[in-house]
Scaffold this motif. Structure first.
Motif, mmCIF file in Angstrom:
data_model
loop_
_atom_site.group_PDB
_atom_site.id
_atom_site.type_symbol
_atom_site.label_atom_id
_atom_site.label_comp_id
_atom_site.label_asym_id
_atom_site.label_seq_id
_atom_site.Cartn_x
_atom_site.Cartn_y
_atom_site.Cartn_z
ATOM 1 N N ASP A 128 0.838 -1.211 0.000
ATOM 2 C CA ASP A 128 0.000 0.000 0.000
ATOM 3 C C ASP A 128 0.866 1.251 0.000
ATOM 4 O OD1 ASP A 128 -2.299 -1.402 -0.113
ATOM 5 O OD2 ASP A 128 -2.837 -1.178 1.999
ATOM 6 N N ILE A 129 1.934 1.226 0.799
ATOM 7 C CA ILE A 129 2.816 2.401 0.849
ATOM 8 C C ILE A 129 3.493 2.588 -0.508
ATOM 9 C CG2 ILE A 129 4.874 3.419 1.939
ATOM 10 C CD1 ILE A 129 4.019 2.066 4.531
ATOM 11 N N ILE A 130 4.015 1.486 -1.056
ATOM 12 C CA ILE A 130 4.728 1.588 -2.344
ATOM 13 C C ILE A 130 3.800 2.051 -3.466
ATOM 14 C CG2 ILE A 130 5.932 0.230 -4.107
ATOM 15 C CD1 ILE A 130 7.584 -0.864 -2.056
ATOM 16 N N SER A 131 2.522 1.706 -3.367
ATOM 17 C CA SER A 131 1.592 2.086 -4.441
ATOM 18 C C SER A 131 1.442 3.604 -4.559
ATOM 19 C CB SER A 131 0.221 1.445 -4.219
ATOM 20 O OG SER A 131 -0.422 2.068 -3.124
ATOM 21 N N ARG A 132 1.879 4.331 -3.525
ATOM 22 C CA ARG A 132 1.778 5.800 -3.597
ATOM 23 C C ARG A 132 3.073 6.445 -4.116
ATOM 24 N NH1 ARG A 132 -1.394 4.722 1.175
ATOM 25 N NH2 ARG A 132 0.328 5.085 2.606
ATOM 26 N N ILE A 133 4.089 5.626 -4.456
ATOM 27 C CA ILE A 133 5.369 6.178 -4.957
ATOM 28 C C ILE A 133 5.456 5.943 -6.467
ATOM 29 C CG2 ILE A 133 7.883 6.132 -4.715
ATOM 30 C CD1 ILE A 133 7.486 4.999 -1.892
ATOM 31 N N HIS A 134 5.595 7.045 -7.236
ATOM 32 C CA HIS A 134 5.520 6.945 -8.694
ATOM 33 C C HIS A 134 6.807 7.452 -9.340
ATOM 34 C CE1 HIS A 134 1.326 6.620 -7.564
ATOM 35 N NE2 HIS A 134 1.417 7.807 -6.982
ATOM 36 N N PRO A 135 7.671 6.548 -9.830
ATOM 37 C CA PRO A 135 8.842 7.006 -10.580
ATOM 38 C C PRO A 135 8.378 7.692 -11.867
ATOM 39 C CG PRO A 135 9.077 4.716 -9.900
ATOM 40 C CD PRO A 135 7.656 5.088 -9.646
ATOM 41 N N VAL A 136 8.932 8.867 -12.164
ATOM 42 C CA VAL A 136 8.530 9.589 -13.380
ATOM 43 C C VAL A 136 9.767 9.955 -14.195
ATOM 44 C CG1 VAL A 136 6.384 10.526 -12.400
ATOM 45 C CG2 VAL A 136 8.501 11.836 -12.199
ATOM 46 N N ALA A 137 9.557 10.176 -15.509
ATOM 47 C CA ALA A 137 10.690 10.279 -16.437
ATOM 48 C C ALA A 137 11.321 11.660 -16.507
ATOM 49 C CB ALA A 137 10.223 9.846 -17.832
#
Ligand SMILES: NC(=O)c1ccc[n+]([C@@H]2O[C@H](COP(=O)([O-])OP(=O)(O)OC[C@H]3O[C@@H](n4cnc5c(N)ncnc54)[C@H](O)[C@@H]3O)[C@@H](O)[C@H]2O)c1
Length: 314
Positions: A68-77
């Motif tokens: 759940d915590i990781i689902s809120r972290i978004h690597p972006v380009a």
């Protein structure tokens, strides 16, 4: 208390500190855009964050599932994508004035006008890399202690031109993500923590160099002595309680002695020969190939200490 639920923040740089900040922000319920100029670093960051969170989970330090915590972290380009719609940017790139100048110019261009721009720099005052920015009033340093998801201190250090509103906003923001912000009221090289750490190391090195004790015994002064109290209260609170009538009483009893001792304390030059001797003594206790295991042992101790601290009244 500001409402941070479902707000977005940007983490720039996905190294040691950027990954740890991502945990702090996502753990608090924020959506986190994370960007790194290295594709390789960005590609690996979620797995590295998962490893850290798995350990924190085993230690009972997180309230929801790792996924759940990781689902809120978004690597972006791109940095521009990272900054879209955020309330705060936490910058964690390499520690040079040139690099900070370049990245802050880009952040000022792309972050929403009302977003706070915060640098994790360990040593550089805000005014060194923000003076000529259009949005310099929204810039400050927010220096974490590694790793910030286990050690909550954040040193908020504004430049003379940072607005009071931004300073207050940053203090409220870091408190809302369960950190312990302190305000550095005037700019100073090394902020507070590293200056205090430097003063302790300075005296430790002097005592060692002049042959008063081994490095192991000097470490014991901290781990079996001062450090026990200092892990839950500061030196000022310590002296307040170490004389029956508080600080003034303590100063009346011991102040002159401390002042006399201070006259005998001097600057240490970090002489490479002395440092080599400390290294030799350390390697007799801990071989080089045991450093990684011992670091994991340290993190585990830290997690248990933090768990204990979180369960105690302040
Ligand atoms: N390591 C610590 O103990 C510690 C503690 C407190 C603060 N800090 C500060 O945090 C910052 C980061 O330190 P770290 O230890 O995480 O370093 P690091 O080398 O682990 O990570 C830096 C990351 O930034 C990326 N990067 C470099 N230039 C970039 C750019 N222009 N745009 C986007 N990404 C870029 C690199 O690819 C790398 O992944 C430094 O300013 C440091 O002083 C470090």
């Amino acid at each position: 208390m500001i409402n941070i639920k479902n707000q977005k923040v940007a983490v720039i740089g996905s190294g040691l500190i950027g990954r740890a900040w991502a945990i702090v922000f996502a753990r608090a319920g924020l959506q986190v855009n994370i960007y790194d100029q290295s594709n390789e670093a960005l590609k690996n960051c979620l797995q590295l964050i998962r490893n850290l969170l798995d350990d924190a989970d085993k230690a009972g330090l997180i309230a929801e599932s790792v996924s759940d915590i990781i689902s809120r972290i978004h690597p972006v380009a791109t940095l521009e994508e990272a900054c879209a719609g955020v309330i705060l940017v936490q910058e964690n790139i390499r520690e040079t004035v040139e690099a900070k100048l370049a990245v802050f110019a880009e952040l000022d261009l792309h972050a929403p006008d009302n977003a706070i721009l915060a640098s994790s720099t360990s040593w550089l005052p805000t005014s060194l890399f923000t003076e000529n920015l259009r949005g310099r009033a929204r810039c400050l340093v927010a220096h974490p202690t590694n790793p910030p998801y286990l050690i909550p201190l954040v040193e908020v250090s504004p430049a003379p031109w940072t607005s009071d509103q931004v300073v207050a906003g940053a203090m409220a923001f870091y408190a809302a993500v369960d950190q312990e912000p302190v305000l550095v009221k005037k700019e100073i090289h090394g902020f507070l923590l590293n200056r205090v750490q430097g003063a302790v190391l300075n005296e430790m090195l002097n005592l060692y160099e002049e042959g008063y004790a081994s490095s192991a015994d000097l470490d014991k002064v901290m781990k079996y002595g001062l450090g026990l109290r200092w892990s839950f209260m500061g030196p000022f609170e310590t002296i307040d309680l170490n004389a029956p009538d508080g600080v003034v009483d303590y100063a009346a009893r011991y102040g002159q002695t401390y002042a006399d001792v201070a006259k005998t304390q001097k600057d240490n030059t970090w002489n490479p020969q002395v440092i080599a001797c400390v290294e030799r003594e350390r390697r007799e206790i801990l071989k080089k190939d045991e450093l990684d295991d011992r670091s994991r042992w340290r993190d585990n101790r830290l997690m248990n200490l933090r768990k204990h601290q979180l369960n105690q009244p302040k």
